[in-house]
Write an enzyme that holds these catalytic residues in place. Structure first.
Site, mmCIF file in Angstrom:
data_model
loop_
_atom_site.group_PDB
_atom_site.id
_atom_site.type_symbol
_atom_site.label_atom_id
_atom_site.label_comp_id
_atom_site.label_asym_id
_atom_site.label_seq_id
_atom_site.Cartn_x
_atom_site.Cartn_y
_atom_site.Cartn_z
ATOM 1 N N GLY A 117 25.664 16.980 24.809
ATOM 2 C CA GLY A 117 24.704 17.703 23.981
ATOM 3 C C GLY A 117 23.286 17.619 24.507
ATOM 4 O O GLY A 117 22.434 18.440 24.140
ATOM 5 N N GLY B 32 19.361 55.697 32.127
ATOM 6 C CA GLY B 32 18.954 54.739 31.092
ATOM 7 C C GLY B 32 17.976 53.719 31.632
ATOM 8 O O GLY B 32 17.123 53.201 30.893
ATOM 9 N N ALA B 33 18.073 53.446 32.928
ATOM 10 C CA ALA B 33 17.175 52.449 33.511
ATOM 11 C C ALA B 33 15.720 52.935 33.483
ATOM 12 O O ALA B 33 14.792 52.133 33.396
ATOM 13 C CB ALA B 33 17.613 52.112 34.933
HETATM 14 C C1 HXC Z 1 25.038 3.834 26.550
HETATM 15 C C2 HXC Z 1 24.944 4.154 28.811
HETATM 16 C C3 HXC Z 1 25.236 5.527 28.659
HETATM 17 C C4 HXC Z 1 25.416 6.033 27.338
HETATM 18 C C5 HXC Z 1 24.995 5.130 30.751
HETATM 19 N N1 HXC Z 1 24.819 3.956 30.132
HETATM 20 N N2 HXC Z 1 25.264 6.109 29.881
HETATM 21 N N3 HXC Z 1 24.846 3.322 27.775
HETATM 22 N N4 HXC Z 1 25.307 5.139 26.322
HETATM 23 N N5 HXC Z 1 25.676 7.322 27.084
HETATM 24 C C6 HXC Z 1 24.515 2.668 30.731
HETATM 25 C C7 HXC Z 1 25.669 2.082 31.491
HETATM 26 O O1 HXC Z 1 26.520 1.370 30.630
HETATM 27 C C8 HXC Z 1 24.975 1.199 32.477
HETATM 28 O O2 HXC Z 1 24.595 0.024 31.815
HETATM 29 C C9 HXC Z 1 23.711 1.936 32.783
HETATM 30 O O3 HXC Z 1 23.510 2.867 31.707
HETATM 31 C C10 HXC Z 1 23.799 2.760 34.068
HETATM 32 O O4 HXC Z 1 24.972 3.544 34.025
HETATM 33 P P1 HXC Z 1 25.974 3.647 35.240
HETATM 34 O O5 HXC Z 1 27.224 4.261 34.710
HETATM 35 O O6 HXC Z 1 26.083 2.312 35.909
HETATM 36 O O7 HXC Z 1 25.206 4.636 36.189
HETATM 37 P P2 HXC Z 1 25.792 5.710 37.214
HETATM 38 O O8 HXC Z 1 26.928 5.111 37.973
HETATM 39 O O9 HXC Z 1 24.614 6.224 37.952
HETATM 40 O O10 HXC Z 1 26.411 6.878 36.304
HETATM 41 C C11 HXC Z 1 25.567 7.636 35.484
HETATM 42 C C12 HXC Z 1 26.392 8.483 34.497
HETATM 43 C C13 HXC Z 1 27.367 7.565 33.727
HETATM 44 C C14 HXC Z 1 27.179 9.533 35.295
HETATM 45 C C15 HXC Z 1 25.420 9.190 33.598
HETATM 46 O O11 HXC Z 1 26.637 6.455 33.199
HETATM 47 C C16 HXC Z 1 28.021 8.247 32.593
HETATM 48 O O12 HXC Z 1 29.003 9.010 32.791
HETATM 49 N N6 HXC Z 1 27.540 8.034 31.378
HETATM 50 C C17 HXC Z 1 28.070 8.621 30.197
HETATM 51 C C18 HXC Z 1 27.733 10.073 30.133
HETATM 52 C C19 HXC Z 1 28.233 10.669 28.875
HETATM 53 O O13 HXC Z 1 29.415 11.012 28.765
HETATM 54 N N7 HXC Z 1 27.350 10.668 27.849
HETATM 55 C C20 HXC Z 1 27.699 11.090 26.539
HETATM 56 C C21 HXC Z 1 27.786 12.578 26.537
HETATM 57 S S1 HXC Z 1 28.181 13.183 24.969
HETATM 58 P P3 HXC Z 1 24.583 -1.417 32.535
HETATM 59 O O14 HXC Z 1 24.261 -2.380 31.433
HETATM 60 O O15 HXC Z 1 25.942 -1.598 33.096
HETATM 61 O O16 HXC Z 1 23.515 -1.299 33.577
HETATM 62 C C22 HXC Z 1 26.711 13.402 24.297
HETATM 63 C C23 HXC Z 1 26.828 13.947 22.936
HETATM 64 C C24 HXC Z 1 25.515 14.407 22.453
HETATM 65 O O17 HXC Z 1 25.705 13.187 24.835
HETATM 66 C C25 HXC Z 1 25.765 15.479 21.453
HETATM 67 C C26 HXC Z 1 24.510 16.034 20.931
HETATM 68 C C27 HXC Z 1 24.773 17.347 20.274
#
Ligand code: HXC
Length: 506
Positions: free
Chosen positions: A166, A396-397
């Site tokens: 989101g 039309g354009a």
């Molecule tokens: C809590 C998070 C997080 C999240 C990352 N971290 N995303 N913590 N919530 N959403 C934390 C990790 O645990 C990690 O903590 C640190 O941030 C760095 O993340 P890494 O995974 O080590 O980094 P990287 O390898 O660079 O990968 C980045 C990433 C991956 C691709 C963004 O972290 C990831 O896939 N995150 C989740 C993405 C996701 O699915 N988000 C939710 C989407 S749904 P530590 O302590 O280990 O350093 C959404 C709904 C919203 O957003 C709806 C609104 C309408």
């Protein structure tokens, strides 16, 4: 007392150092460095630096970094007040929890209430998983603030890392989206989910990298190589924009000499040419900043200055798909025109258009519905609208592209401009079908009739005779005429009928 505050500030500085190190490893700037570069030297003032999340689930109380992973504040950019936020990926992945969202909403509301642009620098793992519904609520609050600010203040976002789920919708609701070429991606559902649901194997980049969004989806307006380039780009874009919808855009005289006029249009009307060259030779030297250059390149959009006055340019581009209008070009130009209209920026249209793109792909995907967006945007816009027909405006354009009939204020045409319902061959095949079929030499008769049709209709003088074209001008007179027309229409005051809002065909 002072010591306690100093200790807290020192901790923030230490955390900044750690963020810098971690981001440098990924060839990225930290949130603090990005803001420092965005604002005029020494002019960024942070707010809510000491805010922390209040989550106690999953042992989150053990890590409560000051600022909660986002830096917010305000200051001067190019000497004008601007509000901004920058997510810090090095702090809990830049993920968005309740407090993180509160800070963003607060700075957005300050920007809206005080009539100044908001810039958001995004670098985040999305909704903070540990905070559950509070994260979702935070996002929804941001979307609400984006929508309330739409058309009131310019909203600029940059994607400088992950932007998933989101989280993509706040940038999508903003006016302009910047992306870094290598380090950024945007998607609703990531490659793993795509694989699980559809079986498709796709990389991060192929799913939502800068190439995809800059050229295919149209989500990104600007793609730059590095964080530094993005920040320069944002600073440059802001020079064209007013602070809010009640102000005019900042005019400034160019110190460069006016451009030398070079006419790129070939004598043969069937040959393509690059519309960029024409734009560059009529606007103030070096002032053209193109918006969405890689997306729907059959129409060009961008900001420029004429004698210092900021202007939006919409131009058909014969070097790509012959400059035809289609679904994507209609959507691209419509959104650009609506931005200009919301922010008091006159629109100059350079017209060389063979019509709408025929075919089942366009019809089935809604060229009627989507072409209507462009038509609606031109009709609805009350800013000065000035059109120049360079070579042709068919069917039309002709109506859509800033014609007098959709409310244009000044319409010019070059002497070779062809204005007609359709091209001569197509027209003669319809209206003279029987005569051609019954003639002794149908091909010779078709050519003869087509030549007569061209002579009668395919010129600017019928339209000029009816006042649909205000003046037929020589190519080399274009800049002078446009500068004068813009100056003459800047005082325009026109309003649409009172209503809650119109119903643009979305
Ligand atoms: C809590 C998070 C997080 C999240 C990352 N971290 N995303 N913590 N919530 N959403 C934390 C990790 O645990 C990690 O903590 C640190 O941030 C760095 O993340 P890494 O995974 O080590 O980094 P990287 O390898 O660079 O990968 C980045 C990433 C991956 C691709 C963004 O972290 C990831 O896939 N995150 C989740 C993405 C996701 O699915 N988000 C939710 C989407 S749904 P530590 O302590 O280990 O350093 C959404 C709904 C919203 O957003 C709806 C609104 C309408």
């Amino acid at each position: 007392m002072r010591e306690l505050l100093e200790a807290k500030r020192q901790k923030i500085r230490d955390n900044n150092k750690k963020s810098e190190q971690s981001q440098t490893e990924k060839s990225k700037l930290s949130a603090r460095q990005r803001l420092t570069q965005l604002f005029d030297a020494g002019h960024f003032m942070e707010i809510n630096a000491l805010a922390t999340h209040q989550c106690h689930d999953f042992d989150m109380q053990e890590k409560q970094p000051a600022g909660d992973g986002v830096i917010t504040g305000y200051g001067y950019v190019n000497g004008r007040i601007t509000y901004a936020y920058a997510q810090d990926f090095a702090v809990i992945g830049g993920s968005l929890g309740r407090m993180h969202a509160n800070k963003i909403v607060r700075v957005m509301e300050l920007a809206r209430k005080n009539g100044a642009p908001i810039v958001g620098l995004n670098d985040s793992g999305g909704a903070r998983i540990q905070e559950g519904v509070h994260s979702l609520a935070g996002y929804a609050d941001i979307f609400y603030a984006n929508t309330k600010a739409s058309g009131v203040i310019p909203q600029i976002t940059a994607i400088m890392g992950p932007c998933a789920g989101g989280a993509v919708y706040s940038p999508a609701l903003a006016d302009f989206v910047f992306m870094t070429r290598q380090n950024s991606f945007m998607f609703l559902t990531g490659p793993e989910v795509v694989k699980a649901v559809t079986g498709e194997d796709i990389s991060f980049d192929d799913l939502g990298g800068s190439v995809v969004h800059g050229s295919k989806s149209g989500v990104a307006h600007f793609v730059y190589d590095s964080d530094e380039d993005i920040i320069d780009g944002i600073r440059q874009l802001l020079t064209y924009l007013p602070q809010n919808n009640l102000e005019d855009p900042p005019s400034c005289e160019s110190e460069e000499p006016p451009p030398e006029f070079r006419n790129p249009v070939p004598d043969d009307p069937g040959l393509p040419y690059n519309m960029h060259q024409l734009i560059e030779s009529i606007v103030d030297s070096g002032s053209f900043m193109e918006v969405q250059p890689e997306f729907a390149a059959n129409i060009l959009t961008g900001f420029a200055r004429f004698s210092g006055f900021v202007t939006g340019i919409v131009a058909n581009n014969p070097s790509h798909l012959a400059g035809v209008l289609d679904i994507n070009s209609s959507i691209k130009a419509a959104r650009f025109i609506r931005f200009c209209d919301a922010f008091n920026i006159p629109v100059v249209s350079l017209i060389d258009v063979p019509g709408f793109l025929p075919g089942s792909a366009q019809e089935h995907n809604g060229v009627i519905r989507n072409g209507a967006k462009l038509l609606y945007a031109y009709c609805e816009a009350t800013v000065p609208k000035i059109g120049v027909i360079i070579r042709k405006a068919y069917g039309g354009a002709y109506c859509v592209m800033s014609s007098k009939h959709v409310g244009a204020d000044m319409n010019f045409a070059w002497p070779g401009a062809e204005i007609a319902v359709m091209g001569s061959d197509g027209a003669c095949n319809i209206i003279f079908r029987k005569e051609i079929a019954n003639s002794e030499n149908p091909e010779a008769r078709r050519k003869e009739l087509a030549a007569g049709y061209r002579e009668k209709f395919a010129n600017p003088y019928v339209a000029a005779g009816w006042g649909y074209i205000d003046e037929v001008i020589l190519p080399e007179e274009t800049r002078e005429r446009l500068c004068a027309a813009i100056a003459a229409t800047l005082g325009k005051r026109e309003t649409n009928p009172d209503r809650k809002h119109g119903n643009i065909p979305l």
